[in-house]
Design a protein around this motif. Structure first.
Motif, PDB file in Angstrom:
ATOM      1  N   ASP A   3      -7.796  12.133   7.941  1.00 37.42           N
ATOM      2  CA  ASP A   3      -7.335  11.052   7.068  1.00 37.42           C
ATOM      3  C   ASP A   3      -7.919  11.196   5.664  1.00 37.42           C
ATOM      4  N   GLU A  25      -6.058  13.858   3.767  1.00 38.56           N
ATOM      5  CA  GLU A  25      -4.733  13.374   3.339  1.00 38.56           C
ATOM      6  C   GLU A  25      -4.873  12.450   2.140  1.00 38.56           C
ATOM      7  N   ARG A  69      -3.294  12.807  -1.771  1.00 41.13           N
ATOM      8  CA  ARG A  69      -2.505  11.770  -2.443  1.00 41.13           C
ATOM      9  C   ARG A  69      -3.227  11.270  -3.688  1.00 41.13           C
ATOM     10  N   ALA A  72       3.057   3.581  -5.445  1.00 40.55           N
ATOM     11  CA  ALA A  72       3.601   4.552  -4.494  1.00 40.55           C
ATOM     12  C   ALA A  72       2.620   4.809  -3.354  1.00 40.55           C
ATOM     13  N   ILE A  73       1.337   4.887  -3.669  1.00 39.59           N
ATOM     14  CA  ILE A  73       0.326   5.048  -2.615  1.00 39.59           C
ATOM     15  C   ILE A  73       0.289   3.806  -1.733  1.00 39.59           C
ATOM     16  N   GLU A  92       2.731   1.813  -1.136  1.00 39.21           N
ATOM     17  CA  GLU A  92       3.932   1.835  -0.305  1.00 39.21           C
ATOM     18  C   GLU A  92       3.688   2.663   0.953  1.00 39.21           C
ATOM     19  N   HIS A  93       2.986   3.768   0.802  1.00 32.72           N
ATOM     20  CA  HIS A  93       2.708   4.620   1.969  1.00 32.72           C
ATOM     21  C   HIS A  93       1.764   3.936   2.949  1.00 32.72           C
ATOM     22  N   TYR A  94       0.618   3.474   2.453  1.00 34.86           N
ATOM     23  CA  TYR A  94      -0.428   2.975   3.345  1.00 34.86           C
ATOM     24  C   TYR A  94      -0.161   1.560   3.881  1.00 34.86           C
ATOM     25  N   ALA A 151       4.861   1.879   4.797  1.00 36.83           N
ATOM     26  CA  ALA A 151       5.490   2.931   5.594  1.00 36.83           C
ATOM     27  C   ALA A 151       4.647   3.390   6.779  1.00 36.83           C
ATOM     28  N   GLU A 152       3.328   3.327   6.655  1.00 33.68           N
ATOM     29  CA  GLU A 152       2.482   3.860   7.715  1.00 33.68           C
ATOM     30  C   GLU A 152       2.667   3.077   9.016  1.00 33.68           C
ATOM     31  N   SER A 153       2.543   3.765  10.136  1.00 32.77           N
ATOM     32  CA  SER A 153       2.833   3.158  11.434  1.00 32.77           C
ATOM     33  C   SER A 153       1.832   2.059  11.781  1.00 32.77           C
ATOM     34  N   ARG A 197       5.979  -5.296   1.679  1.00 33.35           N
ATOM     35  CA  ARG A 197       6.760  -4.792   0.548  1.00 33.35           C
ATOM     36  C   ARG A 197       6.918  -5.854  -0.534  1.00 33.35           C
TER      37      ARG A 197
END
Length: 228
Positions: free
Chosen positions: A81, A84, A88, A104-105, A107-109, A112-114, A195
């Motif tokens: 982790d 990764e 980023r 944008a970061i 949005e990922h963490y 979008a992240e599971s 979001r």
């Protein structure tokens, strides 16, 4: 004697082919993926090394070649982790529009992240309060992330790109608290709409950063290339 010597088996180590780096890496990643699945599903204490072996489809002997304990598996997952995040973060540090890249970061963490990943991190955070070894591993990654943001904020200030309303260490801590809050909320409430929350969080961070209109020449050139 000649016939007997010909029939004798070769030593075990001579029969085992040496794994090439790609195969070795793939097997290690498979074990880490299996461990992550088990930890996210059942938690640290309920997960056994045998369960991880079953999930990975390997024998205990094969597992212990790579990891000798659950703590070692946690260390491997946390290091993955961290790597990764570092990748980023490197893109974030060089972005012409810092707040846009930060979103944008986020949005990922946080979007979008599971949910399994969210639960795993929360589980490790709680376990860190009871297990000194897990605390050392978990807090090491946490300190790395915090220090990365603090160094970046200082760099942006030195370049004249931001004029913070608070001192840099406090700014980094506040940013961590906001990120931790979003992470925790989504872990315990899978349907939480991060979001819609994220833009407000970015605006809050932006108010603390107080971006200036001036960009260093290198960043102006990068921004021009992006627009083209």
């Amino acid at each position: 004697r000649i016939l007997l010597s010909m029939r004798q088996p070769k030593p075990l180590f001579a029969q085992m082919p040496r794994l090439n780096p790609d195969t070795h890496r793939a097997r290690r990643e498979n074990i880490l993926d299996a461990a992550f699945t088990c930890f996210a599903r059942g938690g640290f204490h309920a997960t056994t090394m045998q369960a991880i072996c079953r999930e990975a489809g390997i024998s205990p002997g094969a597992l212990y070649v790579y990891f000798d304990s659950k703590e070692a598996l946690i260390a491997g997952l946390c290091e993955r982790d961290r790597a990764e995040f570092a990748e980023r973060f490197a893109r974030l540090a060089e972005a012409p529009d810092f707040l846009e890249a930060l979103a944008a970061i986020g949005e990922h963490y946080f979007v979008a992240e599971s949910h399994e990943k969210q639960r795993f991190v929360v589980e490790m955070g709680v376990e860190a309060t009871r297990n000194p070894r897990i605390a050392e591993i978990f807090m090491g990654v946490d300190k790395y992330c915090s220090a990365s943001f603090e160094a970046l904020f200082q760099r942006l200030k030195d370049e004249g790109r931001i004029a913070p309303n608070v001192d840099i260490p406090t700014l980094a801590k506040v940013s961590s608290v906001l990120g931790d809050g979003m992470f925790w909320r989504r872990a315990i409430e899978p349907k939480a709409d991060m979001r819609s929350v994220l833009p407000v969080i970015i605006e809050m961070v932006g108010a603390l950063l107080n971006p200036t209109d001036e960009l260093p020449v290198a960043h102006k050139a990068a921004a021009f290339e992006v627009r083209r």
